[in-house]
Design an enzyme around this catalytic site. Structure first.
Site, short mmCIF file in Angstrom:
data_model
loop_
_atom_site.label_atom_id
_atom_site.label_comp_id
_atom_site.label_asym_id
_atom_site.label_seq_id
_atom_site.Cartn_x
_atom_site.Cartn_y
_atom_site.Cartn_z
N THR A 93 -17.57 36.40 -34.31
CA THR A 93 -16.41 37.26 -33.99
C THR A 93 -15.81 36.84 -32.65
O THR A 93 -16.71 36.95 -31.69
CB THR A 93 -16.40 38.72 -34.43
OG1 THR A 93 -15.30 39.11 -34.16
CG2 THR A 93 -17.68 39.14 -33.52
N ASN A 146 -14.62 40.41 -42.08
CA ASN A 146 -13.97 39.81 -43.13
C ASN A 146 -13.68 40.35 -44.21
O ASN A 146 -14.38 41.34 -44.81
CB ASN A 146 -15.01 38.67 -43.54
CG ASN A 146 -15.14 37.49 -42.22
OD1 ASN A 146 -14.59 37.63 -41.23
ND2 ASN A 146 -16.20 36.84 -42.27
N HIS A 204 -12.29 46.03 -42.54
CA HIS A 204 -11.13 45.63 -42.82
C HIS A 204 -10.52 45.62 -44.27
O HIS A 204 -9.56 44.94 -44.71
CB HIS A 204 -10.70 44.34 -41.97
CG HIS A 204 -10.61 44.37 -40.44
ND1 HIS A 204 -11.04 43.38 -39.40
CD2 HIS A 204 -10.62 45.47 -39.64
CE1 HIS A 204 -10.92 44.03 -38.46
NE2 HIS A 204 -10.74 45.06 -38.54
P1 OAD Z 1 -11.33 34.93 -35.12
O1 OAD Z 1 -11.01 33.71 -35.73
O2 OAD Z 1 -10.70 35.88 -33.96
O3 OAD Z 1 -12.69 34.42 -34.36
C1 OAD Z 1 -13.79 33.53 -35.03
C2 OAD Z 1 -14.91 33.42 -33.96
O4 OAD Z 1 -15.86 32.81 -34.77
C3 OAD Z 1 -14.70 32.66 -32.64
O5 OAD Z 1 -15.17 33.46 -31.65
C4 OAD Z 1 -15.22 31.53 -32.93
O6 OAD Z 1 -15.64 30.78 -31.81
C5 OAD Z 1 -16.44 31.73 -33.95
N1 OAD Z 1 -16.81 30.75 -34.70
C6 OAD Z 1 -16.26 29.65 -35.20
N2 OAD Z 1 -16.84 28.88 -36.00
C7 OAD Z 1 -18.11 29.40 -36.09
C8 OAD Z 1 -19.52 29.27 -36.72
N3 OAD Z 1 -19.59 28.26 -37.44
N4 OAD Z 1 -20.44 30.25 -36.42
C9 OAD Z 1 -20.10 31.27 -35.67
N5 OAD Z 1 -19.28 31.45 -35.02
C10 OAD Z 1 -18.00 30.79 -35.27
O7 OAD Z 1 -12.07 35.88 -36.26
P2 OAD Z 1 -12.70 37.57 -36.08
O8 OAD Z 1 -13.07 37.86 -34.55
O9 OAD Z 1 -13.28 37.70 -37.19
O10 OAD Z 1 -8.48 41.34 -38.78
O11 OAD Z 1 -11.11 38.29 -36.24
C11 OAD Z 1 -11.15 39.60 -36.27
C12 OAD Z 1 -10.08 40.30 -36.91
O12 OAD Z 1 -8.87 39.72 -36.51
C13 OAD Z 1 -10.18 39.76 -38.19
O13 OAD Z 1 -10.91 40.66 -39.21
C14 OAD Z 1 -8.77 39.93 -38.80
C15 OAD Z 1 -8.19 39.30 -37.37
O14 OAD Z 1 -6.79 39.83 -37.24
C16 OAD Z 1 -7.45 41.78 -39.78
O15 OAD Z 1 -7.15 41.09 -40.58
C17 OAD Z 1 -7.42 43.37 -39.64
#
Ligand code: OAD
Length: 248
Positions: free
Chosen positions: A190, A104, A121
């Site tokens: 994630t 994040n 990031h």
């Molecule tokens: P995503 O939006 O891809 O994924 C969020 C994850 O959090 C999903 O697997 C959801 O199921 C989960 N989730 C939702 N609510 C939740 C909760 N209350 N508790 C726990 N988990 C929950 O976000 P990221 O995986 O962080 O990169 O995305 C990775 C990267 O993609 C980011 O850092 C960003 C983006 O492109 C850059 O900006 C370089």
């Protein structure tokens, strides 16, 4: 949350010396920061990522990209760390070694009190020069949109990693080393699809670590790790830390 799944994961944490953790948008969801890939409310819902989070997008429409990041900064500036962020500060105090690797770009881990963070990031609150990526102090920024550096004339962009860009090499190397050396690796909130971050839990698995996933939904990691705790990070993390260290 599945209480039966909690105990074995807590037992692994209690025995660990070095814990590494990859966190993603889900850990900030309960703080009111939208995740990226939720089809309805996610940050990418209105635009495709390539239209906003790439160097090409910034070259094509710098005003749109700057304003989108300015909106995100405003949103995040109002947010407060939640029980999940706080639980990680409690956990860190119990362990000999603790390596926190957030994807994040918000500041909620820092606000909660976490230290020595490997921000993979970058940060929403950093501004860098477009050509040499050097940080710029706010007093060196012009008032136009996007601003320019008054010393060098270079355009200023958000200090985050965009699609197609390399991660800061020293930060990534430290994160990979932690993944390979830790006893327990936690993958929290994630989607585990954006590389190279998505490979970190798999590196930990290959090196013999116990991997625990905390996520309400399945991810490409789920089938491979030893413990899957289905639920919200803000609920599961405090319960997990309390189960592992009841005296905390
Ligand atoms: P995503 O939006 O891809 O994924 C969020 C994850 O959090 C999903 O697997 C959801 O199921 C989960 N989730 C939702 N609510 C939740 C909760 N209350 N508790 C726990 N988990 C929950 O976000 P990221 O995986 O962080 O990169 O995305 C990775 C990267 O993609 C980011 O850092 C960003 C983006 O492109 C850059 O900006 C370089």
């Amino acid at each position: 949350m599945d209480a039966a799944a909690l105990q074995p994961a807590a037992e692994a944490l209690r025995r660990a010396r070095h814990v590494a953790l990859l966190t993603g948008a889900g850990i900030s969801a309960e703080s009111g920061v939208p995740t990226f890939r939720d089809a309805q409310t996610g940050l990418w819902a209105r635009y495709r990522p390539e239209e906003l989070a790439t160097p090409e997008a910034f070259a094509r429409d710098p005003k749109l990209v700057w304003q989108w990041y300015a909106w995100r900064r405003e949103l995040v500036a109002k947010a407060q760390p939640n029980a999940g962020h706080h639980a990680l500060v409690t956990l860190a105090a119990k362990l000999a070694q603790f390596t926190l690797i957030p994807q994040n770009v918000d500041h909620l881990h820092e606000e909660a009190g976490s230290k020595n963070i490997l921000k993979l990031h970058g940060s929403l609150f950093a501004n860098i020069r477009e050509e040499d990526h050097e940080p710029v102090a706010s007093e060196d920024m012009s008032d136009d949109v996007p601003p320019h550096c008054v010393r060098t004339g270079q355009r200023i962009r958000p200090g985050v990693v965009w699609f197609g860009e390399s991660l800061p090499q020293d930060v990534l190397a430290a994160a990979m080393q932690a993944a390979r050396r830790c006893d327990v690796f936690l993958s929290i909130g994630t989607s585990t699809v954006v590389e190279p971050a998505a490979s970190l839990p798999f590196m930990a698995l290959q090196s013999g670590a116990t991997v625990i996933e905390i996520n309400p939904d399945a991810t490409p990691l789920s089938a491979h790790c030893q413990h899957v705790l289905r639920g919200k990070a803000a609920e599961v993390l405090p319960a997990l830390v309390a189960a592992a260290f009841p005296e905390s």
